[in-house]
Design a protein around this motif. Sequence first.
Motif, PDB file in Angstrom:
ATOM      1  N   ASP A  80      14.301  -0.184  -9.815  1.00  0.00           N
ATOM      2  CA  ASP A  80      14.235  -0.990  -8.595  1.00  0.00           C
ATOM      3  C   ASP A  80      14.917  -0.300  -7.420  1.00  0.00           C
ATOM      4  O   ASP A  80      14.860  -0.785  -6.291  1.00  0.00           O
ATOM      5  CB  ASP A  80      14.912  -2.355  -8.822  1.00  0.00           C
ATOM      6  N   THR A  81      15.562   0.830  -7.657  1.00  0.00           N
ATOM      7  CA  THR A  81      16.236   1.567  -6.590  1.00  0.00           C
ATOM      8  C   THR A  81      15.223   2.021  -5.552  1.00  0.00           C
ATOM      9  O   THR A  81      14.241   2.689  -5.874  1.00  0.00           O
ATOM     10  CB  THR A  81      16.967   2.782  -7.168  1.00  0.00           C
ATOM     11  N   ALA A  82      15.455   1.629  -4.299  1.00  0.00           N
ATOM     12  CA  ALA A  82      14.527   1.932  -3.216  1.00  0.00           C
ATOM     13  C   ALA A  82      15.091   1.373  -1.909  1.00  0.00           C
ATOM     14  O   ALA A  82      16.085   0.650  -1.914  1.00  0.00           O
ATOM     15  CB  ALA A  82      13.157   1.306  -3.483  1.00  0.00           C
ATOM     16  N   THR A  83      14.420   1.720  -0.827  1.00  0.00           N
ATOM     17  CA  THR A  83      14.667   1.046   0.444  1.00  0.00           C
ATOM     18  C   THR A  83      13.711  -0.137   0.519  1.00  0.00           C
ATOM     19  O   THR A  83      12.504   0.031   0.315  1.00  0.00           O
ATOM     20  CB  THR A  83      14.442   1.997   1.629  1.00  0.00           C
ATOM     21  N   TYR A  84      14.251  -1.302   0.795  1.00  0.00           N
ATOM     22  CA  TYR A  84      13.457  -2.528   0.842  1.00  0.00           C
ATOM     23  C   TYR A  84      13.218  -2.924   2.297  1.00  0.00           C
ATOM     24  O   TYR A  84      14.154  -2.930   3.107  1.00  0.00           O
ATOM     25  CB  TYR A  84      14.177  -3.643   0.091  1.00  0.00           C
ATOM     26  N   TYR A  85      11.966  -3.274   2.586  1.00  0.00           N
ATOM     27  CA  TYR A  85      11.545  -3.627   3.937  1.00  0.00           C
ATOM     28  C   TYR A  85      11.001  -5.047   3.984  1.00  0.00           C
ATOM     29  O   TYR A  85      10.196  -5.439   3.140  1.00  0.00           O
ATOM     30  CB  TYR A  85      10.458  -2.688   4.427  1.00  0.00           C
ATOM     31  N   CYS A  86      11.398  -5.759   5.002  1.00  0.00           N
ATOM     32  CA  CYS A  86      10.818  -7.050   5.333  1.00  0.00           C
ATOM     33  C   CYS A  86       9.623  -6.784   6.247  1.00  0.00           C
ATOM     34  O   CYS A  86       9.705  -5.937   7.149  1.00  0.00           O
ATOM     35  CB  CYS A  86      11.881  -7.879   6.045  1.00  0.00           C
ATOM     36  N   ALA A  87       8.511  -7.470   6.003  1.00  0.00           N
ATOM     37  CA  ALA A  87       7.302  -7.263   6.793  1.00  0.00           C
ATOM     38  C   ALA A  87       6.650  -8.597   7.101  1.00  0.00           C
ATOM     39  O   ALA A  87       6.745  -9.543   6.314  1.00  0.00           O
ATOM     40  CB  ALA A  87       6.323  -6.362   6.045  1.00  0.00           C
ATOM     41  N   ALA A  88       5.950  -8.651   8.233  1.00  0.00           N
ATOM     42  CA  ALA A  88       5.288  -9.889   8.629  1.00  0.00           C
ATOM     43  C   ALA A  88       4.007  -9.579   9.379  1.00  0.00           C
ATOM     44  O   ALA A  88       3.874  -8.531  10.019  1.00  0.00           O
ATOM     45  CB  ALA A  88       6.216 -10.728   9.498  1.00  0.00           C
ATOM     46  N   GLY A  89       3.066 -10.524   9.293  1.00  0.00           N
ATOM     47  CA  GLY A  89       1.802 -10.365   9.990  1.00  0.00           C
ATOM     48  C   GLY A  89       1.360 -11.668  10.606  1.00  0.00           C
ATOM     49  O   GLY A  89       1.891 -12.730  10.269  1.00  0.00           O
ATOM     50  N   PRO A  90       0.367 -11.632  11.471  1.00  0.00           N
ATOM     51  CA  PRO A  90      -0.089 -12.840  12.168  1.00  0.00           C
ATOM     52  C   PRO A  90      -0.997 -13.729  11.321  1.00  0.00           C
ATOM     53  O   PRO A  90      -1.133 -14.916  11.608  1.00  0.00           O
ATOM     54  CB  PRO A  90      -0.845 -12.281  13.368  1.00  0.00           C
ATOM     55  N   ARG A  91      -1.609 -13.190  10.282  1.00  0.00           N
ATOM     56  CA  ARG A  91      -2.522 -13.976   9.454  1.00  0.00           C
ATOM     57  C   ARG A  91      -1.761 -14.972   8.587  1.00  0.00           C
ATOM     58  O   ARG A  91      -0.604 -14.753   8.258  1.00  0.00           O
ATOM     59  CB  ARG A  91      -3.366 -13.049   8.573  1.00  0.00           C
ATOM     60  N   LEU A  92      -2.436 -16.016   8.157  1.00  0.00           N
ATOM     61  CA  LEU A  92      -1.775 -17.022   7.333  1.00  0.00           C
ATOM     62  C   LEU A  92      -1.532 -16.504   5.915  1.00  0.00           C
ATOM     63  O   LEU A  92      -0.561 -16.880   5.264  1.00  0.00           O
ATOM     64  CB  LEU A  92      -2.612 -18.299   7.291  1.00  0.00           C
ATOM     65  N   ARG A  93      -2.443 -15.682   5.442  1.00  0.00           N
ATOM     66  CA  ARG A  93      -2.321 -15.078   4.108  1.00  0.00           C
ATOM     67  C   ARG A  93      -2.579 -13.579   4.227  1.00  0.00           C
ATOM     68  O   ARG A  93      -3.426 -13.154   4.989  1.00  0.00           O
ATOM     69  CB  ARG A  93      -3.335 -15.684   3.130  1.00  0.00           C
ATOM     70  N   CYS A  94      -1.857 -12.797   3.451  1.00  0.00           N
ATOM     71  CA  CYS A  94      -2.044 -11.348   3.449  1.00  0.00           C
ATOM     72  C   CYS A  94      -1.991 -10.844   2.016  1.00  0.00           C
ATOM     73  O   CYS A  94      -1.239 -11.375   1.193  1.00  0.00           O
ATOM     74  CB  CYS A  94      -0.940 -10.641   4.236  1.00  0.00           C
ATOM     75  N   THR A 144      -1.744  -6.955  -0.225  1.00  0.00           N
ATOM     76  CA  THR A 144      -0.734  -5.896  -0.239  1.00  0.00           C
ATOM     77  C   THR A 144      -0.977  -4.769   0.759  1.00  0.00           C
ATOM     78  O   THR A 144      -0.137  -3.889   0.891  1.00  0.00           O
ATOM     79  CB  THR A 144      -0.639  -5.285  -1.638  1.00  0.00           C
ATOM     80  N   ALA A 145      -2.100  -4.777   1.459  1.00  0.00           N
ATOM     81  CA  ALA A 145      -2.418  -3.678   2.377  1.00  0.00           C
ATOM     82  C   ALA A 145      -1.414  -3.617   3.521  1.00  0.00           C
ATOM     83  O   ALA A 145      -1.200  -4.605   4.222  1.00  0.00           O
ATOM     84  CB  ALA A 145      -3.824  -3.849   2.917  1.00  0.00           C
ATOM     85  N   LEU A 146      -0.850  -2.435   3.739  1.00  0.00           N
ATOM     86  CA  LEU A 146       0.188  -2.273   4.756  1.00  0.00           C
ATOM     87  C   LEU A 146      -0.322  -2.609   6.158  1.00  0.00           C
ATOM     88  O   LEU A 146       0.429  -3.121   6.989  1.00  0.00           O
ATOM     89  CB  LEU A 146       0.726  -0.838   4.735  1.00  0.00           C
ATOM     90  N   TRP A 147      -1.611  -2.345   6.415  1.00  0.00           N
ATOM     91  CA  TRP A 147      -2.119  -2.518   7.772  1.00  0.00           C
ATOM     92  C   TRP A 147      -2.175  -3.986   8.202  1.00  0.00           C
ATOM     93  O   TRP A 147      -2.312  -4.294   9.376  1.00  0.00           O
ATOM     94  CB  TRP A 147      -3.500  -1.873   7.909  1.00  0.00           C
ATOM     95  N   LEU A 148      -2.042  -4.896   7.245  1.00  0.00           N
ATOM     96  CA  LEU A 148      -2.055  -6.323   7.568  1.00  0.00           C
ATOM     97  C   LEU A 148      -0.736  -6.799   8.175  1.00  0.00           C
ATOM     98  O   LEU A 148      -0.649  -7.896   8.709  1.00  0.00           O
ATOM     99  CB  LEU A 148      -2.339  -7.128   6.304  1.00  0.00           C
TER     100      LEU A 148
END
Length: 120
Positions: free
Chosen positions: A86-100, A102-106
Amino acid sequence: QVQLQEAGGGSVQTGGSLLLSCVVSGSVGCMAWFRQAPGKEREAVARITSFGETNYDNSVKGRFTISRDKGRNMLFLQMNNLEPEDTATYYCAAGPRLRCDTALWLYDYWGQGTQVTVAS
């Protein structure tokens, strides 16, 4: 302009726990936690829709829990029974769609990342 700021990373022993949090400034729809280990691609570990529906990568299912507090505009990731993988850099991400998925571009908005290190 939406901004995300993570907190809560650190170093733990195998089997330990950490709680990651993300403060969101602005209005967003779907949200997720991604992680990226050195030399590896960024991957989604947990996702939550605008309706509170959750989805987890198989590698963390049963150990991680994603949740959001819309009143406080915050996203959380409770990580239990942590493993060295589990060692890694963890990122919080958000998008405008109601559901997303796993695609990063969303995901239009990303935090700076917080480091999680699990020692064996």
